[in-house]
Design a protein around this motif. Structure first.
Motif, PDB file in Angstrom:
ATOM      1  N   ARG A  72      31.438  17.958  29.402  1.00  0.00           N
ATOM      2  CA  ARG A  72      30.657  19.062  30.292  1.00  0.00           C
ATOM      3  C   ARG A  72      30.914  20.418  29.612  1.00  0.00           C
ATOM      4  N   GLY A  73      31.694  20.460  28.940  1.00  0.00           N
ATOM      5  CA  GLY A  73      32.290  21.848  27.901  1.00  0.00           C
ATOM      6  C   GLY A  73      32.815  22.883  28.732  1.00  0.00           C
ATOM      7  N   TYR A  74      33.431  22.492  29.582  1.00  0.00           N
ATOM      8  CA  TYR A  74      34.470  23.514  30.544  1.00  0.00           C
ATOM      9  C   TYR A  74      35.516  22.916  31.178  1.00  0.00           C
ATOM     10  N   THR A  75      36.284  23.604  31.752  1.00  0.00           N
ATOM     11  CA  THR A  75      37.536  23.163  32.335  1.00  0.00           C
ATOM     12  C   THR A  75      37.497  23.450  34.183  1.00  0.00           C
ATOM     13  N   VAL A  76      38.171  22.895  34.702  1.00  0.00           N
ATOM     14  CA  VAL A  76      38.326  22.965  36.006  1.00  0.00           C
ATOM     15  C   VAL A  76      38.507  24.566  36.362  1.00  0.00           C
ATOM     16  N   ASN A  77      39.465  25.019  35.551  1.00  0.00           N
ATOM     17  CA  ASN A  77      39.970  26.405  35.750  1.00  0.00           C
ATOM     18  C   ASN A  77      38.843  27.419  35.451  1.00  0.00           C
ATOM     19  N   ASP A  78      37.893  27.082  34.347  1.00  0.00           N
ATOM     20  CA  ASP A  78      36.815  27.720  33.964  1.00  0.00           C
ATOM     21  C   ASP A  78      35.867  27.879  35.309  1.00  0.00           C
ATOM     22  N   PHE A  79      35.548  26.865  35.949  1.00  0.00           N
ATOM     23  CA  PHE A  79      35.123  26.950  37.130  1.00  0.00           C
ATOM     24  C   PHE A  79      35.507  27.631  38.307  1.00  0.00           C
ATOM     25  N   ARG A  80      36.818  27.261  38.629  1.00  0.00           N
ATOM     26  CA  ARG A  80      37.343  28.112  39.548  1.00  0.00           C
ATOM     27  C   ARG A  80      37.481  29.680  39.413  1.00  0.00           C
ATOM     28  N   GLU A  81      37.500  30.239  38.075  1.00  0.00           N
ATOM     29  CA  GLU A  81      37.344  31.596  37.644  1.00  0.00           C
ATOM     30  C   GLU A  81      35.910  32.193  37.974  1.00  0.00           C
ATOM     31  N   ILE A  82      34.953  31.458  37.563  1.00  0.00           N
ATOM     32  CA  ILE A  82      33.393  32.073  38.052  1.00  0.00           C
ATOM     33  C   ILE A  82      33.616  32.273  39.704  1.00  0.00           C
ATOM     34  N   VAL A  83      33.876  31.126  40.224  1.00  0.00           N
ATOM     35  CA  VAL A  83      33.663  31.098  41.769  1.00  0.00           C
ATOM     36  C   VAL A  83      34.556  32.274  42.337  1.00  0.00           C
ATOM     37  N   LYS A  84      35.777  32.658  41.786  1.00  0.00           N
ATOM     38  CA  LYS A  84      36.585  33.771  42.108  1.00  0.00           C
ATOM     39  C   LYS A  84      35.876  35.074  41.919  1.00  0.00           C
ATOM     40  N   ALA A  85      35.539  35.139  40.623  1.00  0.00           N
ATOM     41  CA  ALA A  85      34.752  36.488  40.288  1.00  0.00           C
ATOM     42  C   ALA A  85      33.376  36.824  41.324  1.00  0.00           C
ATOM     43  N   PHE A  86      32.563  35.597  41.695  1.00  0.00           N
ATOM     44  CA  PHE A  86      31.555  36.063  42.623  1.00  0.00           C
ATOM     45  C   PHE A  86      32.126  36.371  44.058  1.00  0.00           C
ATOM     46  N   ARG A  87      33.138  35.377  44.484  1.00  0.00           N
ATOM     47  CA  ARG A  87      33.561  35.661  45.881  1.00  0.00           C
ATOM     48  C   ARG A  87      33.964  37.191  45.942  1.00  0.00           C
ATOM     49  N   LYS A  88      34.788  37.680  45.039  1.00  0.00           N
ATOM     50  CA  LYS A  88      35.545  39.096  44.981  1.00  0.00           C
ATOM     51  C   LYS A  88      34.292  39.996  45.013  1.00  0.00           C
ATOM     52  N   ARG A  89      33.224  39.601  44.444  1.00  0.00           N
ATOM     53  CA  ARG A  89      31.992  40.538  44.645  1.00  0.00           C
ATOM     54  C   ARG A  89      31.217  40.645  45.774  1.00  0.00           C
ATOM     55  N   PHE A  90      31.081  39.241  46.016  1.00  0.00           N
ATOM     56  CA  PHE A  90      30.091  39.141  47.359  1.00  0.00           C
ATOM     57  C   PHE A  90      30.854  37.964  48.343  1.00  0.00           C
ATOM     58  N   PRO A  91      31.785  38.591  49.192  1.00  0.00           N
ATOM     59  CA  PRO A  91      32.647  37.634  49.846  1.00  0.00           C
ATOM     60  C   PRO A  91      31.910  36.601  50.822  1.00  0.00           C
ATOM     61  N   ASP A  92      30.575  37.010  51.234  1.00  0.00           N
ATOM     62  CA  ASP A  92      30.031  35.967  52.115  1.00  0.00           C
ATOM     63  C   ASP A  92      28.897  34.800  51.369  1.00  0.00           C
ATOM     64  N   PHE A  93      29.076  35.318  49.991  1.00  0.00           N
ATOM     65  CA  PHE A  93      28.125  34.396  49.122  1.00  0.00           C
ATOM     66  C   PHE A  93      28.033  32.610  49.444  1.00  0.00           C
ATOM     67  N   THR A  94      26.930  32.079  49.294  1.00  0.00           N
ATOM     68  CA  THR A  94      26.984  30.609  49.270  1.00  0.00           C
ATOM     69  C   THR A  94      27.115  29.830  48.186  1.00  0.00           C
ATOM     70  N   LEU A  95      28.260  29.060  48.128  1.00  0.00           N
ATOM     71  CA  LEU A  95      28.473  28.431  46.773  1.00  0.00           C
ATOM     72  C   LEU A  95      27.900  26.896  47.059  1.00  0.00           C
ATOM     73  N   SER A  96      26.904  26.285  46.120  1.00  0.00           N
ATOM     74  CA  SER A  96      26.486  24.888  46.166  1.00  0.00           C
ATOM     75  C   SER A  96      27.144  24.398  44.879  1.00  0.00           C
ATOM     76  N   THR A  97      27.919  23.229  45.022  1.00  0.00           N
ATOM     77  CA  THR A  97      28.301  22.680  43.760  1.00  0.00           C
ATOM     78  C   THR A  97      28.049  20.979  43.826  1.00  0.00           C
ATOM     79  N   ASP A  98      28.151  20.252  42.883  1.00  0.00           N
ATOM     80  CA  ASP A  98      27.742  18.856  42.698  1.00  0.00           C
ATOM     81  C   ASP A  98      28.896  18.097  42.064  1.00  0.00           C
ATOM     82  N   ILE A  99      29.249  16.972  42.909  1.00  0.00           N
ATOM     83  CA  ILE A  99      30.239  16.169  42.339  1.00  0.00           C
ATOM     84  C   ILE A  99      29.556  14.600  42.227  1.00  0.00           C
ATOM     85  N   ILE A 100      29.748  14.040  40.820  1.00  0.00           N
ATOM     86  CA  ILE A 100      29.822  12.636  40.615  1.00  0.00           C
ATOM     87  C   ILE A 100      30.844  11.856  40.960  1.00  0.00           C
ATOM     88  N   VAL A 101      30.858  10.983  42.001  1.00  0.00           N
ATOM     89  CA  VAL A 101      31.738  10.112  42.448  1.00  0.00           C
ATOM     90  C   VAL A 101      31.742   8.687  41.527  1.00  0.00           C
TER      91      VAL A 101
END
Length: 418
Positions: free
Chosen positions: A264-293
């Motif tokens: 995939r080319g990224y780490t879980v922490n990379d993902f967390r940091e992107i989400v954190k940055a968006f939530r800081k700027r837009f507290p009410d934003f909608t996050l959609s993510t995908d999981i392969i089980v």
């Protein structure tokens, strides 16, 4: 002939179907129900095995009903053999779809199966106007720059081919002139848009927002691999009332070792940091993510990490897919796990996201928002979206209207307003 187009798969396929209808309409009559049609076009998807089975079952059912069946889209470039062994009358993909009106016309005479497989893209310059929707789907690029171990879409869509900004802006303006109010930007990975032609996604969003009309833009799926490279600029571009505060950022697993094997080319922490940055700027934003089980290297500990990640980040939308091996992918060479484990893990994540959604949405009861009414819902309702892309069900309104609403009730997946 009377022709119906049925669509399987993603937003991009839905947009492609409107372009396919426009090509067909030059010579044939478009009908909305297959029972009214002489010929049925199936715009196919081959992302997972289950969808492939559904496409093949639909072909069989339609042939029993006496229909001519033409299969287009991704599946012909992913698993052509399966379609050649089916009863489909014609199989087209990529640029070959430009000739679909002629192929349908010829099917009245020809008895032999027609197979034309070419690369994407095809001619999307015109689309059928949907009167029952305020949503226009605008494709911004084809293909991707990834090489995920499980993904077969890369065989269908190929390497990245971005459209020019001028071409996209023209289509957006044409869509707005036709009365559409929501522009959905789609591709295999919006995060890589423009790398091949000297642009990046934030540049495109800024230009679209300069159009002097009231409308909304939904930015489609972006992989974390490339979002992290444009994060600051992307957040600045999002800070415009025309852009829905919506981020579709698939993580696929909460375990770094699994992500590495998925390539995939990224780490879980990379993902967390992107989400954190968006939530800081837009507290009410909608996050959609995908999981392969049930990915072959996902053990019980790996799944626990995925579950914990979803618990921590609390996405508003969670798309859960059970792993299925696809032809020619690296992951298909691995030993697949029993389906019962995939089902159990899927059930656990589904229960978790329902709990998260219900708790989050209940906090919005009593609040007021401006919404855009985008289409009809069930039981004579109207579906609308807030500026942070929460779905609000209304009992009245007109498609394309902006309305002020008050939230009266909530479920885990939508709000109820008046």
């Amino acid at each position: 002939m009377r022709v119906c187009v049925l669509t399987f798969g993603c937003t991009m396929n839905q947009g492609d179907s409107e372009a396919i209808k426009a090509i067909i309409a030059k010579k044939h009559e478009i009908v909305e129900e297959s029972k009214l049609a002489d010929a049925v076009v199936i715009n196919s998807c081959g992302v997972v095995e289950r969808t492939e089975r559904n496409v093949l079952a639909k072909i069989s059912k339609l042939k029993k009903e006496g229909k001519k069946v033409i299969v287009v889209g991704c599946l012909p470039r992913i698993n052509l053999e399966a379609l050649e062994n089916s009863q489909a009358d014609a199989i087209l993909s990529g640029k070959a779809q430009n000739s679909i009106a002629d192929v349908i016309e010829a099917l009245e005479e020809k008895k032999q199966k027609v197979v034309k497989i070419e690369e994407f893209p095809f001619d999307r310059t015109r689309k059928m106007r949907k009167q029952d929707s305020a949503i226009a789907i605008v494709n911004i690029s084809e293909g991707c720059l990834g090489n995920c171990s499980y993904c077969a879409t890369k065989f269908a869509r190929g390497k990245l081919k971005s459209r020019t900004m001028e071409d996209i802006l023209r289509e957006v303006k044409e869509s707005l002139a036709l009365g559409y109010k929501e522009i959905q930007l789609t591709s295999q990975d919006n995060g890589v848009y423009g790398i091949d032609i000297g642009y990046r996604l934030p540049d495109l969003l800024e230009e679209i927002c300069k159009i002097n009309k009231k409308f909304r833009v939904r930015v489609g799926m972006m992989n974390p691999t490339f979002v992290k490279d444009i994060l600051d600029e992307l957040i600045e571009a999002y800070d415009n009332e025309k852009i829905y505060k919506f981020l579709h950022l698939p993580v696929q697993s909460g375990d770094d070792e699994v992500l590495e094997h998925m390539n995939r080319g990224y780490t879980v922490n990379d993902f967390r940091e992107i989400v954190k940055a968006f939530r800081k700027r837009f507290p009410d934003f909608t996050l959609s993510t995908d999981i392969i089980v049930g990915y072959p290297t996902e053990d019980e500990e790996s799944f626990k990490k995925t579950y914990k990640l979803i618990e921590d980040i609390e996405p508003e939308i969670l798309n859960i897919t059970r792993f299925s091996p696809r032809p020619r992918t690296r992951a298909s060479e691995l030993k697949d796990m029993p389906d019962r484990y995939k089902k159990e893990r899927s059930r656990k994540l589904t229960a978790l996201i329902k709990k998260i959604g219900k708790e989050k949405n209940k906090k919005l009861i009593g609040k007021e928002y401006e919404v855009l009414i985008v289409k009809h819902g069930k039981k004579n309702t109207m579906l609308s979206r807030t500026n942070f892309y929460r779905q609000v069900v209304l009992n009245k309104g007109e498609i394309g209207e902006f309305r002020r609403v008050k939230i009266k009730d909530a479920t885990f997946s939508y709000l109820v307003g008046e």
